[in-house]
Design a protein around this motif. Structure first.
Motif, PDB file in Angstrom:
ATOM      1  N   TYR A 109       0.884  -1.225  -0.069  1.00  0.00           N
ATOM      2  CA  TYR A 109      -0.027  -0.110   0.117  1.00  0.00           C
ATOM      3  C   TYR A 109       1.093   1.213   0.049  1.00  0.00           C
ATOM      4  CZ  TYR A 109      -2.893   3.603   1.660  1.00  0.00           C
ATOM      5  OH  TYR A 109      -3.961   4.867   1.464  1.00  0.00           O
ATOM      6  N   ARG A 110       0.892   2.289  -0.939  1.00  0.00           N
ATOM      7  CA  ARG A 110       1.482   3.168  -0.955  1.00  0.00           C
ATOM      8  C   ARG A 110       0.512   4.573  -0.434  1.00  0.00           C
ATOM      9  NH1 ARG A 110       5.632   4.039  -4.843  1.00  0.00           N
ATOM     10  NH2 ARG A 110       5.501   6.169  -4.072  1.00  0.00           N
ATOM     11  N   PRO A 111       0.518   4.884   0.842  1.00  0.00           N
ATOM     12  CA  PRO A 111      -0.197   5.900   1.196  1.00  0.00           C
ATOM     13  C   PRO A 111       0.036   7.320   0.435  1.00  0.00           C
ATOM     14  CG  PRO A 111       1.338   5.277   2.960  1.00  0.00           C
ATOM     15  CD  PRO A 111       1.413   4.461   1.855  1.00  0.00           C
ATOM     16  N   ASP A 112       1.308   7.443   0.016  1.00  0.00           N
ATOM     17  CA  ASP A 112       1.693   8.801  -0.705  1.00  0.00           C
ATOM     18  C   ASP A 112       1.058   8.783  -2.028  1.00  0.00           C
ATOM     19  OD1 ASP A 112       3.237   6.492  -1.386  1.00  0.00           O
ATOM     20  OD2 ASP A 112       4.698   8.034  -2.498  1.00  0.00           O
ATOM     21  N   LEU A 113       0.405   7.837  -2.629  1.00  0.00           N
ATOM     22  CA  LEU A 113      -0.021   7.816  -3.717  1.00  0.00           C
ATOM     23  C   LEU A 113      -1.509   7.367  -3.720  1.00  0.00           C
ATOM     24  CD1 LEU A 113       2.442   5.882  -6.021  1.00  0.00           C
ATOM     25  CD2 LEU A 113       2.001   8.409  -5.900  1.00  0.00           C
ATOM     26  N   LYS A 114      -1.969   6.924  -2.355  1.00  0.00           N
ATOM     27  CA  LYS A 114      -3.255   6.580  -2.097  1.00  0.00           C
ATOM     28  C   LYS A 114      -3.595   5.316  -3.026  1.00  0.00           C
ATOM     29  CE  LYS A 114      -4.863  10.763  -0.002  1.00  0.00           C
ATOM     30  NZ  LYS A 114      -4.110  11.846  -0.369  1.00  0.00           N
ATOM     31  N   MET A 115      -2.853   4.394  -3.124  1.00  0.00           N
ATOM     32  CA  MET A 115      -2.940   3.058  -4.191  1.00  0.00           C
ATOM     33  C   MET A 115      -2.511   1.929  -3.605  1.00  0.00           C
ATOM     34  SD  MET A 115      -0.786   3.967  -7.522  1.00  0.00           S
ATOM     35  CE  MET A 115      -1.743   5.499  -7.644  1.00  0.00           C
ATOM     36  N   LEU A 120      -7.385  -8.368  -2.481  1.00  0.00           N
ATOM     37  CA  LEU A 120      -8.634  -7.618  -2.082  1.00  0.00           C
ATOM     38  C   LEU A 120      -8.453  -7.586  -0.522  1.00  0.00           C
ATOM     39  CD1 LEU A 120     -11.468  -6.856  -2.620  1.00  0.00           C
ATOM     40  CD2 LEU A 120     -12.332  -9.166  -2.651  1.00  0.00           C
ATOM     41  N   GLN A 121      -8.264  -8.609  -0.031  1.00  0.00           N
ATOM     42  CA  GLN A 121      -7.988  -8.587   1.674  1.00  0.00           C
ATOM     43  C   GLN A 121      -7.135  -7.121   1.951  1.00  0.00           C
ATOM     44  OE1 GLN A 121      -6.322 -12.186   2.939  1.00  0.00           O
ATOM     45  NE2 GLN A 121      -7.854 -13.330   2.020  1.00  0.00           N
ATOM     46  N   ALA A 122      -6.068  -6.955   1.503  1.00  0.00           N
ATOM     47  CA  ALA A 122      -5.202  -5.775   1.502  1.00  0.00           C
ATOM     48  C   ALA A 122      -5.980  -4.780   1.325  1.00  0.00           C
ATOM     49  CB  ALA A 122      -3.804  -5.817   0.859  1.00  0.00           C
ATOM     50  N   ALA A 123      -6.596  -4.562   0.155  1.00  0.00           N
ATOM     51  CA  ALA A 123      -7.513  -3.309  -0.298  1.00  0.00           C
ATOM     52  C   ALA A 123      -8.543  -3.067   0.598  1.00  0.00           C
ATOM     53  CB  ALA A 123      -7.817  -3.691  -1.514  1.00  0.00           C
ATOM     54  N   ILE A 124      -9.017  -4.032   1.188  1.00  0.00           N
ATOM     55  CA  ILE A 124     -10.059  -3.679   2.242  1.00  0.00           C
ATOM     56  C   ILE A 124      -9.574  -3.144   3.598  1.00  0.00           C
ATOM     57  CG2 ILE A 124     -11.702  -4.903   3.975  1.00  0.00           C
ATOM     58  CD1 ILE A 124     -12.416  -6.748   1.379  1.00  0.00           C
ATOM     59  N   GLU A 125      -8.271  -3.716   4.073  1.00  0.00           N
ATOM     60  CA  GLU A 125      -7.809  -3.309   4.881  1.00  0.00           C
ATOM     61  C   GLU A 125      -7.294  -1.849   5.185  1.00  0.00           C
ATOM     62  OE1 GLU A 125      -3.178  -3.891   7.008  1.00  0.00           O
ATOM     63  OE2 GLU A 125      -4.478  -5.600   6.175  1.00  0.00           O
ATOM     64  N   HIS A 126      -6.874  -1.312   3.940  1.00  0.00           N
ATOM     65  CA  HIS A 126      -6.559  -0.150   3.516  1.00  0.00           C
ATOM     66  C   HIS A 126      -7.514   1.031   3.014  1.00  0.00           C
ATOM     67  CE1 HIS A 126      -2.380  -0.962   4.797  1.00  0.00           C
ATOM     68  NE2 HIS A 126      -2.428  -1.933   4.162  1.00  0.00           N
ATOM     69  N   GLN A 127      -8.810   0.251   2.678  1.00  0.00           N
ATOM     70  CA  GLN A 127      -9.498   0.912   2.231  1.00  0.00           C
ATOM     71  C   GLN A 127      -9.324   1.634   0.804  1.00  0.00           C
ATOM     72  OE1 GLN A 127     -13.274   1.168   2.835  1.00  0.00           O
ATOM     73  NE2 GLN A 127     -12.644  -0.754   3.358  1.00  0.00           N
ATOM     74  N   ARG A 152      -9.069   1.891  -3.321  1.00  0.00           N
ATOM     75  CA  ARG A 152      -9.737   1.395  -4.602  1.00  0.00           C
ATOM     76  C   ARG A 152      -8.902   1.668  -5.901  1.00  0.00           C
ATOM     77  NH1 ARG A 152     -13.630   3.594  -1.209  1.00  0.00           N
ATOM     78  NH2 ARG A 152     -13.755   5.359  -2.485  1.00  0.00           N
ATOM     79  N   GLN A 153      -7.713   2.035  -5.719  1.00  0.00           N
ATOM     80  CA  GLN A 153      -6.807   2.441  -6.782  1.00  0.00           C
ATOM     81  C   GLN A 153      -5.794   1.251  -7.038  1.00  0.00           C
ATOM     82  OE1 GLN A 153      -8.043   5.376  -5.280  1.00  0.00           O
ATOM     83  NE2 GLN A 153      -9.599   5.072  -7.031  1.00  0.00           N
ATOM     84  N   TRP A 154      -5.817   0.611  -7.974  1.00  0.00           N
ATOM     85  CA  TRP A 154      -4.583  -0.582  -7.772  1.00  0.00           C
ATOM     86  C   TRP A 154      -3.939  -0.350  -9.178  1.00  0.00           C
ATOM     87  CZ3 TRP A 154      -8.099  -5.397  -7.123  1.00  0.00           C
ATOM     88  CH2 TRP A 154      -8.951  -5.494  -5.840  1.00  0.00           C
ATOM     89  N   LEU A 155      -2.567  -0.490  -9.004  1.00  0.00           N
ATOM     90  CA  LEU A 155      -1.642  -0.707 -10.117  1.00  0.00           C
ATOM     91  C   LEU A 155      -1.097  -2.191 -10.070  1.00  0.00           C
ATOM     92  CD1 LEU A 155       0.245   0.566 -12.336  1.00  0.00           C
ATOM     93  CD2 LEU A 155       2.085   0.942 -10.604  1.00  0.00           C
ATOM     94  N   LEU A 156      -1.391  -2.885 -11.008  1.00  0.00           N
ATOM     95  CA  LEU A 156      -1.161  -4.220 -11.338  1.00  0.00           C
ATOM     96  C   LEU A 156       0.074  -4.446 -12.347  1.00  0.00           C
ATOM     97  CD1 LEU A 156      -4.662  -4.428 -11.183  1.00  0.00           C
ATOM     98  CD2 LEU A 156      -3.702  -6.104  -9.971  1.00  0.00           C
ATOM     99  N   ASP A 157       1.039  -4.587 -11.838  1.00  0.00           N
ATOM    100  CA  ASP A 157       2.365  -5.201 -12.406  1.00  0.00           C
ATOM    101  C   ASP A 157       2.452  -6.326 -13.171  1.00  0.00           C
ATOM    102  OD1 ASP A 157       4.549  -5.175 -14.106  1.00  0.00           O
ATOM    103  OD2 ASP A 157       5.798  -3.894 -12.540  1.00  0.00           O
ATOM    104  N   VAL A 158       1.956  -6.667 -14.119  1.00  0.00           N
ATOM    105  CA  VAL A 158       1.935  -8.149 -14.833  1.00  0.00           C
ATOM    106  C   VAL A 158       2.916  -8.342 -16.009  1.00  0.00           C
ATOM    107  CG1 VAL A 158      -0.518  -8.363 -14.158  1.00  0.00           C
ATOM    108  CG2 VAL A 158       0.002  -7.393 -16.504  1.00  0.00           C
TER     109      VAL A 158
END
Length: 139
Positions: A9-15, A37-44, A46-52
Motif C-alpha cells: 500500500y502506497r499511502p503517498d499515492l493512495k494506491m 482484495l484483503q489488503a485493499a479492504i484493510e487499507h480502504q 480502491r486504486q490498484w496498479l497491477l504490474d503483470v
C-alpha cells in the motif's frame, strides 16, 4: 506472502501496488487477487496498479473468473468506485488473445469500477490519480 507476488500500500499515492514476480498458474492468479482484495479492504484503497509484466498473459479462463466472480465480489466488498491499471509489456497490447480476454470498455458501463492497460508506469499512475480525483467516468 507467496513468492509470485508482492503487494504494498502506497499511502503517498493512495494506491495498492501489486507486482507479479513470475509466470503463474490460474490457481496462483486467483490466490493473488484474493490477497490483494484483503489488503485493499484493510487499507480502504480502491486504486490498484497491477504490474503483470513478468507473469503470463491472462487467458480466457482467468478472464472469465475475473469478470464472473472476482470483480462483482470486489465491487460488493470494497465499496465505492475502484480503478485497476494493468502495466503490461508492449507485446501483450498487440496480442489478439489478450485483447479477447480483456473486457471491452462497454463492459465497465454502469459498474462501480474501471480498468485499463498501460505500458508506461508513469502514465498508469497518472490515470489512477485522475480516477481517484474525478470518480466514475461518464460513458
Amino acid at each position: 506472502m507467496p513468492d509470485f507476488l508482492t503487494i504494498s500500500y502506497r499511502p503517498d499515492l493512495k494506491m495498492m501496488v501489486i507486482r507479479w514476480m513470475r509466470v503463474i498458474t490460474l490457481a496462483e492468479m486467483c490466490q493473488g487477487y484474493e490477497l490483494l482484495l484483503q489488503a485493499a479492504i484493510e487499507h480502504q484503497c480502491r486504486q490498484w496498479l497491477l504490474d503483470v509484466r513478468r507473469r503470463n498473459n491472462t487467458d480466457r479462463e482467468g478472464a472469465h473468473w475475473m469478470v464472473q466472480e472476482f470483480l462483482p465480489r470486489m465491487e460488493r466488498e470494497l465499496g465505492g468506485y475502484a480503478a485497476l491499471a494493468y502495466l503490461l509489456p508492449p507485446i501483450h497490447l498487440r496480442d489478439s488473445a489478450a485483447d479477447g480476454a480483456f473486457p471491452p470498455a462497454s463492459y465497465f458501463e454502469g459498474k462501480n469500477f474501471i480498468s485499463d492497460r498501460f505500458i508506461d508506469e508513469r502514465v498508469a499512475l497518472e490515470w489512477l490519480d485522475r480516477q481517484r480525483r474525478d470518480g466514475p467516468p461518464v460513458f
